[in-house]
Design a protein around this motif. Structure first.
Motif, short mmCIF file in Angstrom:
data_model
loop_
_atom_site.label_atom_id
_atom_site.label_comp_id
_atom_site.label_asym_id
_atom_site.label_seq_id
_atom_site.Cartn_x
_atom_site.Cartn_y
_atom_site.Cartn_z
N THR A 170 51.26 67.26 89.44
CA THR A 170 51.00 66.89 88.05
C THR A 170 50.01 67.83 87.37
OG1 THR A 170 51.37 64.58 88.66
CG2 THR A 170 50.35 65.01 86.52
N MET A 171 48.87 68.07 88.02
CA MET A 171 47.87 68.97 87.43
C MET A 171 48.33 70.41 87.44
SD MET A 171 45.34 71.30 88.40
CE MET A 171 45.03 70.90 90.11
N THR A 172 49.03 70.82 88.52
CA THR A 172 49.44 72.22 88.66
C THR A 172 50.47 72.61 87.61
OG1 THR A 172 49.09 71.95 91.04
CG2 THR A 172 50.24 73.93 90.33
N VAL A 173 51.28 71.66 87.16
CA VAL A 173 52.29 71.96 86.15
C VAL A 173 51.65 72.55 84.89
CG1 VAL A 173 53.91 70.89 84.54
CG2 VAL A 173 54.01 70.31 86.96
N PHE A 174 50.46 72.09 84.55
CA PHE A 174 49.80 72.54 83.33
C PHE A 174 49.21 73.94 83.47
CE2 PHE A 174 49.83 67.96 82.84
CZ PHE A 174 50.12 67.78 81.49
N VAL A 175 48.75 74.30 84.66
CA VAL A 175 48.03 75.57 84.81
C VAL A 175 48.85 76.65 85.52
CG1 VAL A 175 45.78 74.45 84.78
CG2 VAL A 175 46.97 74.74 86.96
N ALA A 176 49.98 76.28 86.12
CA ALA A 176 50.80 77.28 86.81
C ALA A 176 51.52 78.15 85.79
CB ALA A 176 51.81 76.59 87.73
N THR A 177 51.73 79.39 86.17
CA THR A 177 52.47 80.36 85.35
C THR A 177 53.66 80.85 86.17
OG1 THR A 177 51.15 82.21 86.18
CG2 THR A 177 50.34 81.06 84.22
N PRO A 178 54.59 81.59 85.56
CA PRO A 178 55.72 82.11 86.34
C PRO A 178 55.29 82.91 87.57
CG PRO A 178 56.16 82.36 84.00
CD PRO A 178 54.77 81.83 84.11
N GLY A 179 54.12 83.51 87.52
CA GLY A 179 53.65 84.27 88.67
C GLY A 179 52.89 83.46 89.68
N THR A 180 52.54 82.21 89.35
CA THR A 180 51.79 81.34 90.26
C THR A 180 52.47 79.98 90.36
OG1 THR A 180 50.34 80.65 88.43
CG2 THR A 180 49.58 82.47 89.84
N THR A 181 53.76 80.00 90.60
CA THR A 181 54.53 78.77 90.73
C THR A 181 54.47 78.28 92.18
OG1 THR A 181 56.06 79.45 88.98
CG2 THR A 181 56.80 77.71 90.48
N THR A 182 53.91 77.09 92.38
CA THR A 182 53.82 76.51 93.72
C THR A 182 55.12 75.82 94.09
OG1 THR A 182 52.92 74.43 92.88
CG2 THR A 182 51.35 76.18 93.44
N LEU A 183 55.25 75.46 95.35
CA LEU A 183 56.49 74.83 95.81
C LEU A 183 56.77 73.51 95.11
CD1 LEU A 183 58.90 75.02 97.71
CD2 LEU A 183 57.52 73.86 99.46
N PRO A 184 55.80 72.59 94.95
CA PRO A 184 56.09 71.35 94.22
C PRO A 184 56.58 71.61 92.79
CG PRO A 184 54.06 71.09 95.44
CD PRO A 184 54.44 72.54 95.54
N VAL A 185 56.00 72.61 92.11
CA VAL A 185 56.45 72.93 90.76
C VAL A 185 57.86 73.50 90.78
CG1 VAL A 185 55.99 74.37 88.73
CG2 VAL A 185 54.09 73.29 89.95
N ALA A 186 58.14 74.37 91.75
CA ALA A 186 59.49 74.93 91.88
C ALA A 186 60.51 73.84 92.19
CB ALA A 186 59.51 75.99 92.97
N MET A 187 60.14 72.88 93.03
CA MET A 187 61.04 71.77 93.34
C MET A 187 61.26 70.90 92.11
SD MET A 187 59.55 70.77 97.12
CE MET A 187 60.71 69.43 97.39
N TYR A 188 60.21 70.67 91.34
CA TYR A 188 60.35 69.89 90.11
C TYR A 188 61.27 70.59 89.12
CZ TYR A 188 59.04 67.74 85.67
OH TYR A 188 59.08 67.14 84.44
N ASN A 189 61.11 71.89 88.98
CA ASN A 189 61.98 72.65 88.08
C ASN A 189 63.43 72.60 88.56
OD1 ASN A 189 59.78 73.39 86.51
ND2 ASN A 189 59.45 75.31 87.61
#
Length: 265
Positions: free
Chosen positions: A203-222
């Motif tokens: 939840t928090m990472t979605v706001f601060v992640a960028t295309p160059g710093t996409t974590t696995l949970p954010v990639a899975m969510y996308n």
């Protein structure tokens, strides 16, 4: 020795089934040969595991999450040790306020933290880097490392440490050889919780992640938001099996009892 009765064993069996069943369903769907989520499936296939191996975006996100988890958990543990020793040993003015401040991220919703970090990074113009993302994760996971480390330091007698100092040991030697082994359980347990929380933070990472710093949970969510193919179940299966293997290796090499509760086999 008291033995569990029939209804107690039945309750435990139902409880374990309730916990494990969703994981089994996810793993079963990962082997479907169809292009959509299907269970039961007409045939078993490794199609989506091959697709995962060819998906560079997921692999990069996984590597970044591991690197981020290691960095943030280690920094949080290094900060938690002196903080826990200071809080548990010294009765200084504002000790309760300091403790509450360090544990406050537990009480703030992740959405609020995400918006606050996004605003701060935008004003400071330091967003988009790995270390900026690490900073946010350290703040979020520090309470987990601190609570377990603090539990190990509270009530810790200083007689052995004082004896080591009186025999000529330096403060660093006394800490490394006397204090640290006695609080190792809390430090290791806090590090593990911090790593898990960092690796799983979405939840928090979605706001601060960028295309160059996409974590696995954010990639899975996308991935879930864009398509319904079973690739996400293959990712989940790899994580589940990898976690089980890691825990098994840790148990065989060191012993989970020793790591988690300080007892040897």
């Amino acid at each position: 020795m008291h033995k569990n009765g029939f209804f107690s064993l039945l309750f435990h069996a139902l409880f374990v089934t309730f916990i494990v069943a969703p994981l089994v369903v996810v793993m079963a769907m990962a082997f479907t040969s169809k292009g959509y989520l299907s269970l039961p499936t007409e045939g078993l296939s490794l199609r989506w595991f091959r697709a995962l191996a060819d998906n560079q975006e997921m692999l990069d996100a996984f590597a970044l999450s591991i690197k981020l988890g290691l960095a943030s958990a280690t920094i949080a543990a290094l900060l938690a040790i002196p903080a826990a020793l200071a809080i548990s040993r010294y009765d200084f003015p504002g000790r309760g306020a300091v403790t509450g401040f360090l544990l406050s991220p537990l009480m703030i919703p992740s959405v609020v933290l995400g918006i606050a970090f996004l605003r701060f990074f935008s004003l400071a113009q330091i967003g988009g880097s790995f270390w900026a993302l690490t900073l946010t994760h350290v703040i979020v996971v520090l309470p987990y490392a601190l609570r377990l480390t603090l539990a190990s330091t509270i009530g810790l007698e200083r007689d052995i440490e004082q004896a080591a100092l009186s025999l000529g040991a330096s403060r660093w030697t006394a800490f490394y050889r006397v204090v640290l082994p006695r609080i190792r359980t809390g430090v290791v347990g806090g590090w593990m919780l911090a790593f898990i929380q960092s690796f799983d933070e979405l939840t928090m990472t979605v706001f601060v992640a960028t295309p160059g710093t996409t974590t696995l949970p954010v990639a899975m969510y996308n991935q879930i938001s864009q398509t319904i193919d079973p690739l996400i179940t293959a990712v989940s299966t790899v994580l589940i099996v990898g976690t089980l293997l890691l825990m098994l290796i840790l148990d065989r090499m060191v012993g989970l009892d020793r790591v988690l509760i300080g007892e040897g086999k």
